[in-house]
Enzyme design. Structure first.
Site, PDB file in Angstrom:
ATOM      1  N   GLU A  64       0.836  -1.296   0.126  1.00  0.00           N
ATOM      2  CA  GLU A  64       0.030   0.098   0.270  1.00  0.00           C
ATOM      3  C   GLU A  64       0.776   1.362   0.015  1.00  0.00           C
ATOM      4  O   GLU A  64       0.262   2.323  -0.489  1.00  0.00           O
ATOM      5  CB  GLU A  64      -0.885   0.001   1.318  1.00  0.00           C
ATOM      6  CG  GLU A  64      -2.164  -1.071   1.011  1.00  0.00           C
ATOM      7  CD  GLU A  64      -1.681  -2.081   1.643  1.00  0.00           C
ATOM      8  OE1 GLU A  64      -0.622  -2.680   1.803  1.00  0.00           O
ATOM      9  OE2 GLU A  64      -2.717  -3.260   1.669  1.00  0.00           O
ATOM     10  N   PHE A 126     -11.411  -7.279  14.122  1.00  0.00           N
ATOM     11  CA  PHE A 126     -10.423  -7.683  13.190  1.00  0.00           C
ATOM     12  C   PHE A 126     -10.188  -6.915  12.147  1.00  0.00           C
ATOM     13  O   PHE A 126     -10.888  -6.004  11.545  1.00  0.00           O
ATOM     14  CB  PHE A 126     -10.873  -8.999  12.432  1.00  0.00           C
ATOM     15  CG  PHE A 126      -9.983  -9.508  11.510  1.00  0.00           C
ATOM     16  CD1 PHE A 126      -8.577 -10.114  11.939  1.00  0.00           C
ATOM     17  CD2 PHE A 126     -10.077  -9.604  10.308  1.00  0.00           C
ATOM     18  CE1 PHE A 126      -7.487 -10.478  11.026  1.00  0.00           C
ATOM     19  CE2 PHE A 126      -9.160 -10.023   9.332  1.00  0.00           C
ATOM     20  CZ  PHE A 126      -7.945 -10.443   9.441  1.00  0.00           C
ATOM     21  N   GLN A 127      -8.780  -6.471  12.091  1.00  0.00           N
ATOM     22  CA  GLN A 127      -8.035  -5.426  11.279  1.00  0.00           C
ATOM     23  C   GLN A 127      -8.790  -3.973  11.550  1.00  0.00           C
ATOM     24  O   GLN A 127      -8.884  -3.244  10.640  1.00  0.00           O
ATOM     25  CB  GLN A 127      -8.227  -5.653   9.606  1.00  0.00           C
ATOM     26  CG  GLN A 127      -7.254  -7.056   9.499  1.00  0.00           C
ATOM     27  CD  GLN A 127      -7.299  -7.211   7.880  1.00  0.00           C
ATOM     28  OE1 GLN A 127      -8.123  -6.880   7.273  1.00  0.00           O
ATOM     29  NE2 GLN A 127      -6.209  -7.873   7.864  1.00  0.00           N
ATOM     30  N   LYS A 176     -17.514  -0.847   6.548  1.00  0.00           N
ATOM     31  CA  LYS A 176     -17.960  -1.828   5.311  1.00  0.00           C
ATOM     32  C   LYS A 176     -19.484  -1.767   5.147  1.00  0.00           C
ATOM     33  O   LYS A 176     -20.009  -1.953   4.259  1.00  0.00           O
ATOM     34  CB  LYS A 176     -17.460  -3.116   5.851  1.00  0.00           C
ATOM     35  CG  LYS A 176     -17.602  -4.385   4.974  1.00  0.00           C
ATOM     36  CD  LYS A 176     -17.078  -5.763   5.474  1.00  0.00           C
ATOM     37  CE  LYS A 176     -17.168  -6.830   4.331  1.00  0.00           C
ATOM     38  NZ  LYS A 176     -16.248  -7.653   4.794  1.00  0.00           N
ATOM     39  N   MET A 488      24.352   8.661   1.041  1.00  0.00           N
ATOM     40  CA  MET A 488      24.322   9.934   1.672  1.00  0.00           C
ATOM     41  C   MET A 488      24.563   9.875   3.104  1.00  0.00           C
ATOM     42  O   MET A 488      25.143  10.602   3.727  1.00  0.00           O
ATOM     43  CB  MET A 488      22.814  10.516   1.652  1.00  0.00           C
ATOM     44  CG  MET A 488      22.727  11.795   2.171  1.00  0.00           C
ATOM     45  SD  MET A 488      23.803  13.056   1.458  1.00  0.00           S
ATOM     46  CE  MET A 488      22.774  13.553   0.173  1.00  0.00           C
TER      47      MET A 488
HETATM   48  C1  LIG Z   1      18.700  14.448   0.903  1.00  0.00           C
HETATM   49  C2  LIG Z   1      17.986  15.838   0.656  1.00  0.00           C
HETATM   50  C3  LIG Z   1      18.456  16.999   0.290  1.00  0.00           C
HETATM   51  C4  LIG Z   1      17.854  18.309   0.148  1.00  0.00           C
HETATM   52  N1  LIG Z   1      18.585  19.261  -0.138  1.00  0.00           N
HETATM   53  C5  LIG Z   1      18.186  20.545  -0.635  1.00  0.00           C
HETATM   54  C6  LIG Z   1      18.815  21.644  -1.021  1.00  0.00           C
HETATM   55  O1  LIG Z   1      20.364  21.558  -1.068  1.00  0.00           O
HETATM   56  N2  LIG Z   1      18.138  22.743  -1.693  1.00  0.00           N
HETATM   57  C7  LIG Z   1      16.918  22.618  -1.478  1.00  0.00           C
HETATM   58  O2  LIG Z   1      16.377  23.598  -2.030  1.00  0.00           O
HETATM   59  N3  LIG Z   1      16.132  21.447  -0.941  1.00  0.00           N
HETATM   60  C8  LIG Z   1      16.566  20.536  -0.552  1.00  0.00           C
HETATM   61  N4  LIG Z   1      16.015  19.437   0.081  1.00  0.00           N
HETATM   62  C9  LIG Z   1      14.345  19.540  -0.140  1.00  0.00           C
HETATM   63  C10 LIG Z   1      13.842  20.463   1.114  1.00  0.00           C
HETATM   64  O3  LIG Z   1      13.801  19.516   2.356  1.00  0.00           O
HETATM   65  C11 LIG Z   1      12.512  20.878   0.678  1.00  0.00           C
HETATM   66  O4  LIG Z   1      11.551  19.901   0.560  1.00  0.00           O
HETATM   67  C12 LIG Z   1      12.510  21.878  -0.334  1.00  0.00           C
HETATM   68  O5  LIG Z   1      13.346  22.908  -0.245  1.00  0.00           O
HETATM   69  C13 LIG Z   1      11.278  22.628  -0.259  1.00  0.00           C
HETATM   70  O6  LIG Z   1      11.008  23.281  -1.554  1.00  0.00           O
HETATM   71  P1  LIG Z   1       9.812  24.387  -1.675  1.00  0.00           P
HETATM   72  O7  LIG Z   1       9.758  25.380  -0.205  1.00  0.00           O
HETATM   73  O8  LIG Z   1       9.908  25.116  -2.925  1.00  0.00           O
HETATM   74  O9  LIG Z   1       8.539  23.590  -1.538  1.00  0.00           O
HETATM   75  P2  LIG Z   1       7.485  23.107  -0.732  1.00  0.00           P
HETATM   76  O10 LIG Z   1       7.985  22.364   0.493  1.00  0.00           O
HETATM   77  O11 LIG Z   1       6.359  22.427  -1.489  1.00  0.00           O
HETATM   78  O12 LIG Z   1       6.505  24.489  -0.344  1.00  0.00           O
HETATM   79  C14 LIG Z   1       6.124  25.087  -1.023  1.00  0.00           C
HETATM   80  C15 LIG Z   1       5.317  26.356  -0.525  1.00  0.00           C
HETATM   81  O13 LIG Z   1       4.632  27.169  -1.490  1.00  0.00           O
HETATM   82  C16 LIG Z   1       3.423  27.392  -0.967  1.00  0.00           C
HETATM   83  N5  LIG Z   1       2.230  27.400  -2.084  1.00  0.00           N
HETATM   84  C17 LIG Z   1       1.622  26.475  -2.643  1.00  0.00           C
HETATM   85  N6  LIG Z   1       0.869  26.446  -3.340  1.00  0.00           N
HETATM   86  C18 LIG Z   1       1.042  27.926  -3.499  1.00  0.00           C
HETATM   87  C19 LIG Z   1       0.297  28.985  -4.515  1.00  0.00           C
HETATM   88  N7  LIG Z   1      -0.839  28.575  -5.193  1.00  0.00           N
HETATM   89  N8  LIG Z   1       0.679  30.318  -4.156  1.00  0.00           N
HETATM   90  C20 LIG Z   1       1.669  30.696  -3.453  1.00  0.00           C
HETATM   91  N9  LIG Z   1       2.139  29.795  -2.592  1.00  0.00           N
HETATM   92  C21 LIG Z   1       1.988  28.523  -2.704  1.00  0.00           C
HETATM   93  C22 LIG Z   1       3.052  26.295  -0.117  1.00  0.00           C
HETATM   94  O14 LIG Z   1       2.198  26.930   1.185  1.00  0.00           O
HETATM   95  C23 LIG Z   1       4.587  26.223   0.450  1.00  0.00           C
HETATM   96  O15 LIG Z   1       4.847  27.080   1.622  1.00  0.00           O
HETATM   97  C24 LIG Z   1      16.520  18.291   0.064  1.00  0.00           C
HETATM   98  C25 LIG Z   1      15.936  17.068   0.444  1.00  0.00           C
HETATM   99  C26 LIG Z   1      16.544  16.052   0.993  1.00  0.00           C
HETATM  100  C27 LIG Z   1      15.521  14.661   0.807  1.00  0.00           C
HETATM  101  C1  LIG Z   2      12.742   5.525   4.570  1.00  0.00           C
HETATM  102  C2  LIG Z   2      13.966   6.104   4.882  1.00  0.00           C
HETATM  103  N1  LIG Z   2      14.716   5.582   5.827  1.00  0.00           N
HETATM  104  C3  LIG Z   2      15.993   6.188   6.140  1.00  0.00           C
HETATM  105  C4  LIG Z   2      16.203   7.327   5.531  1.00  0.00           C
HETATM  106  C5  LIG Z   2      17.772   8.203   5.746  1.00  0.00           C
HETATM  107  N2  LIG Z   2      18.562   8.184   4.655  1.00  0.00           N
HETATM  108  C6  LIG Z   2      18.601   9.324   3.780  1.00  0.00           C
HETATM  109  S1  LIG Z   2      19.407   8.857   2.386  1.00  0.00           S
HETATM  110  C7  LIG Z   2      19.773   7.421   2.650  1.00  0.00           C
HETATM  111  C8  LIG Z   2      20.925   6.338   2.090  1.00  0.00           C
HETATM  112  C9  LIG Z   2      20.138   6.012   0.796  1.00  0.00           C
HETATM  113  O1  LIG Z   2      21.049   5.239   0.090  1.00  0.00           O
HETATM  114  P1  LIG Z   2      20.733   4.897  -1.381  1.00  0.00           P
HETATM  115  O2  LIG Z   2      19.269   4.584  -1.571  1.00  0.00           O
HETATM  116  O3  LIG Z   2      21.723   3.631  -1.666  1.00  0.00           O
HETATM  117  O4  LIG Z   2      21.342   6.150  -2.181  1.00  0.00           O
HETATM  118  P2  LIG Z   2      22.423   6.907  -2.381  1.00  0.00           P
HETATM  119  O5  LIG Z   2      22.533   7.864  -1.428  1.00  0.00           O
HETATM  120  O6  LIG Z   2      23.846   5.978  -1.970  1.00  0.00           O
HETATM  121  O7  LIG Z   2      22.646   7.631  -3.655  1.00  0.00           O
HETATM  122  C10 LIG Z   2      19.290   6.929   4.099  1.00  0.00           C
HETATM  123  C11 LIG Z   2      19.367   5.616   4.675  1.00  0.00           C
HETATM  124  C12 LIG Z   2      15.275   7.844   4.398  1.00  0.00           C
HETATM  125  N3  LIG Z   2      15.653   9.094   4.133  1.00  0.00           N
HETATM  126  N4  LIG Z   2      14.189   7.248   4.401  1.00  0.00           N
END
Ligand SMILES: Cc1cc2nc3c(=O)[nH]c(=O)nc-3n(C[C@H](O)[C@H](O)[C@H](O)COP(=O)(O)OP(=O)(O)OC[C@H]3O[C@@H](n4cnc5c(N)ncnc54)[C@H](O)[C@@H]3O)c2cc1C
Ligand SMILES: Cc1ncc(C[n+]2csc(CCOP(=O)(O)OP(=O)(O)O)c2C)c(N)n1
Ligand SMILES: [Mg+2]
Length: 590
Positions: A64, A126-127, A176, A488
């Site tokens: 799911e 159940f469930q 259900k 990472m």
């Molecule tokens: C491993 C990892 C590394 C990351 N590194 C980076 C990085 O280096 N740089 C980076 O940028 N991000 C990075 N991120 C992503 C980060 O965590 C955020 O998800 C991202 O920065 C959010 O972008 P955002 O604010 O544009 O989008 P969102 O989080 O989706 O926010 C959008 C905003 O816009 C608003 N909005 C929505 N609709 C409208 C509308 N119609 N009009 C006006 N406002 C609206 C919402 O209310 C919200 O506040 C990383 C994520 C991961 C998993």
């Molecule tokens: C469900 C979940 N568990 C743990 C993490 C923490 N986490 C972030 S990146 C990462 C490693 C990802 O490894 P891989 O999929 O091999 O990608 P790579 O960084 O090597 O490109 C982990 C464990 C996460 N983001 N999501």
């Protein structure tokens, strides 16, 4: 007692008596739904029994969580509401990670769960789980429906809530007996009252003029382009603002594609793994114009040191985001497109050359650090894969990435010129997202080329969805960036935990054989020389294809702002000894 026969829905009118199960599907059809993703079970069985009578394609998932991510990927690729379906108890709880993923990134989604019969609710039947209680913090809203006559109004309200204002996931839990009993189906009567934006969501003239004054007088402005641009369909307005006022644009991860990567004013991605010159420009700016972005901590580093000299204009639909992470000098609360349409007439053109030249000069050697340009030393770098995939697909593919290093390399090297071409979990950072989200994107956009890019770790979290691809005969290309590590996390261990690689080396199955077991062909790719032919083989194959890229194992994503540091305190790719500099350009990369 049912009044409809197989595939005959045209005669449904507002006085038809239907079972609750039929009302559910008829309402979804009325809402324009043609595809759903789900998995059956006891408490949702009446609904599944009635499904054959309705023109809806059901994709049977293998878990799911996959259904939720597929609905999410469907929504991100199409802009429409994605629908996921599960049974009660474990089916419903398996959705939770996917719902939270959608919530953090404001993705419109409706999840429908079966629930035990109303008479036994609360008896640990159940469930039985209290899924509305469990999902309360990760949904925009949820409903528990116990009567067939309440199903259509709840589903219609769910669609309205999911799509209006700041978008997000809504769950409808239906007992259900509500599915089994019957009621009059009246689609029109079930229509919710028109959406009433919060009264704060009208921009006062005063703040519009204050914003225009700041923009007119700024010497070092930067537009921060976020995910809200796509959600508001405001790409054109942002582009007009940038071009008319000659303001450079930095994008968030989720904003990639909202402003063309190849546009001369686009600086690239900001934040933890953003380009150094983007972060430096933000730190030196005297004005930030935040367009539909929420100043996530991955974007701002430490709030105390963020853009210390800049006034901030925050254009944002959700009042709760204003002043949450960064104090706004002018808040324009409302839909971005509407706000910009009011703001643009107040802005004459402006010459931004001095500031643009200063930023260009600041790029220095950072701009040629690209490891995409590594000479072919027999080693394959993930950045090669991203760069070449971008080049070969001409940047037109829809790319669904997982979470980790490969996600950041994709963001850095696959240049997104078009909106809704990057599908990635930003806020929750959910590993296992890419494969099901890519499936959802392919179902939403069957004519588009779709690539799933996943790490060897994350791919294994939802790899069972390969069977879904096989059963549904979907043409999805899969690139596994196989570095033998939870990369990472290994990178953080390298930088901050004295290279104690505890629990990050990863033994994986032979992914090509795994694909083969699902009837999906594949190839392993070890060198850059073999890359293009392999990608073209995958692209020309009429069905799904898997490429297992065996990349450099201990490469790291640069630049990087350590968590909690200021934006300009970036860790840069180390220098190499003379004669061993891998940053040399190959003629064909220029
Ligand atoms: C491993 C990892 C590394 C990351 N590194 C980076 C990085 O280096 N740089 C980076 O940028 N991000 C990075 N991120 C992503 C980060 O965590 C955020 O998800 C991202 O920065 C959010 O972008 P955002 O604010 O544009 O989008 P969102 O989080 O989706 O926010 C959008 C905003 O816009 C608003 N909005 C929505 N609709 C409208 C509308 N119609 N009009 C006006 N406002 C609206 C919402 O209310 C919200 O506040 C990383 C994520 C991961 C998993
Ligand atoms: C469900 C979940 N568990 C743990 C993490 C923490 N986490 C972030 S990146 C990462 C490693 C990802 O490894 P891989 O999929 O091999 O990608 P790579 O960084 O090597 O490109 C982990 C464990 C996460 N983001 N999501
Ligand atoms: Mg890995």
């Amino acid at each position: 007692m049912s009044n409809i026969e197989k595939n005959e829905t045209a005669h449904l009118n507002n006085t038809t008596r239907l079972t609750g199960a039929e009302i559910l599907w008829a309402t979804l059809v009325g809402e324009g739904v043609h595809e759903v993703f789900g998995y059956p079970g006891g408490a949702i069985l009446p609904a599944y029994d009635a499904l054959r009578k309705f023109p809806i394609r059901h994709t049977l998932v293998r878990h799911e969580q996959g259904a939720a991510h597929m609905a999410d990927g469907y929504a991100r690729a199409s802009g429409k509401v994605g629908v996921a379906i599960a049974t009660s108890g474990p089916g419903a709880t398996n959705l939770v990670t996917g719902i939270a993923t959608a919530m953090l990134d404001s993705i419109p989604m409706v999840c429908i769960t079966g629930q035990v019969s109303s008479k036994v609710l609360g008896s640990d039947a159940f469930q039985e789980v209290d899924i509305t209680g469990i999902t309360m913090p990760v949904t925009k809203h949820n409903f528990l429906v116990t009567r067939p006559e309440d199903i259509a109004p709840a589903i219609r309200a769910a669609f309205q809530i999911a799509q209006s204002g700041r978008r997000g996931p809504v769950l409808v839990d239906i007992t259900k007996d509500a599915q089994q009993n019957s009621a009059i189906f009246d689609f029109e009567a079930a229509k919710p009252k028109p959406y009433q934006p919060h009264p704060m969501l009208t921009v006062a003239d005063k703040s519009l003029h204050a914003a225009a004054d700041l923009i007119r007088t700024a010497k070092r402005p930067v537009i921060l382009a976020g995910h809200g641009i796509m959600q508001s369909n405001a790409g054109e307005q942002v582009r007009t603002l940038a071009e008319r006022m000659q303001i450079p644009v930095g994008t968030t991860l989720l904003g990639l594609g909202s402003f063309p990567a190849s546009h001369p004013l686009n600086l690239g991605m900001m934040g933890m793994h953003g380009e150094s010159w983007v972060n430096d420009a933000i730190q030196q700016a005297d004005l930030l114009i935040a367009c539909g972005m929420r100043f996530d901590d991955r974007v701002i580093g430490t709030p105390a040191t963020y853009a210390p000299n800049a006034k901030k204009i925050h254009i944002e639909i959700d009042p709760a985001e204003i002043n949450k992470n960064i104090k706004a000098d002018v808040a324009l609360v409302g839909d971005l497109r509407q706000v910009l349409e009011q703001l643009l007439p107040l802005l004459p053109s402006r010459d931004g050359a001095a500031w643009l030249n200063a930023i260009a000069a600041s790029k220095g050697t950072a701009a040629v650090r690209d490891i995409k340009n590594l000479p072919d030393s027999g080693h394959l770098y993930a950045a090669h894969v991203m760069h070449d995939l971008w080049r070969i697909t001409e940047g037109r593919a829809i790319v669904a990435t997982d979470v980790g290093q490969h996600q950041m390399w994709e963001a850095q090297y696959y240049r997104h010129d078009y909106p809704r071409t990057l599908i990635t979990s930003g806020g929750l950072g959910t590993m296992g997202f890419a494969l099901p989200a890519g499936i959802g994107a392919k179902v939403a956009c069957p004519d588009r080329e779709v690539w799933v890019i996943a790490g060897d770790g994350g791919f294994q979290m939802t790899a069972s969805e390969l069977s879904t691809i096989a059963q549904e005969k979907l043409n999805v290309n899969i690139a596994i960036i196989n570095n033998g590590y939870l990369g990472m996390v290994r990178q953080w261990q390298e930088f901050f935990y004295e290279k104690n690689y505890e629990s990050t080396p990863l033994v994986s199955p032979d992914f090509v054989k795994l694909a083969d077991a699902h009837g999906i062909p594949g190839l392993a790719v070890r060198t850059r020389a073999d890359l293009e032919a392999a990608v073209q083989t995958a692209r020309s194959h009429p069905g799904a294809f898997l490429l297992n890229f065996l990349v450099e194992q201990e490469d790291s994503v640069y630049p990087m702002i350590p968590a909690g540091a200021a934006l300009h305190e970036m860790i840069r790719r180390p220098d190499y000894p003379a004669g061993h500099n891998p940053l040399l350009e190959r003629p064909e990369d220029k």
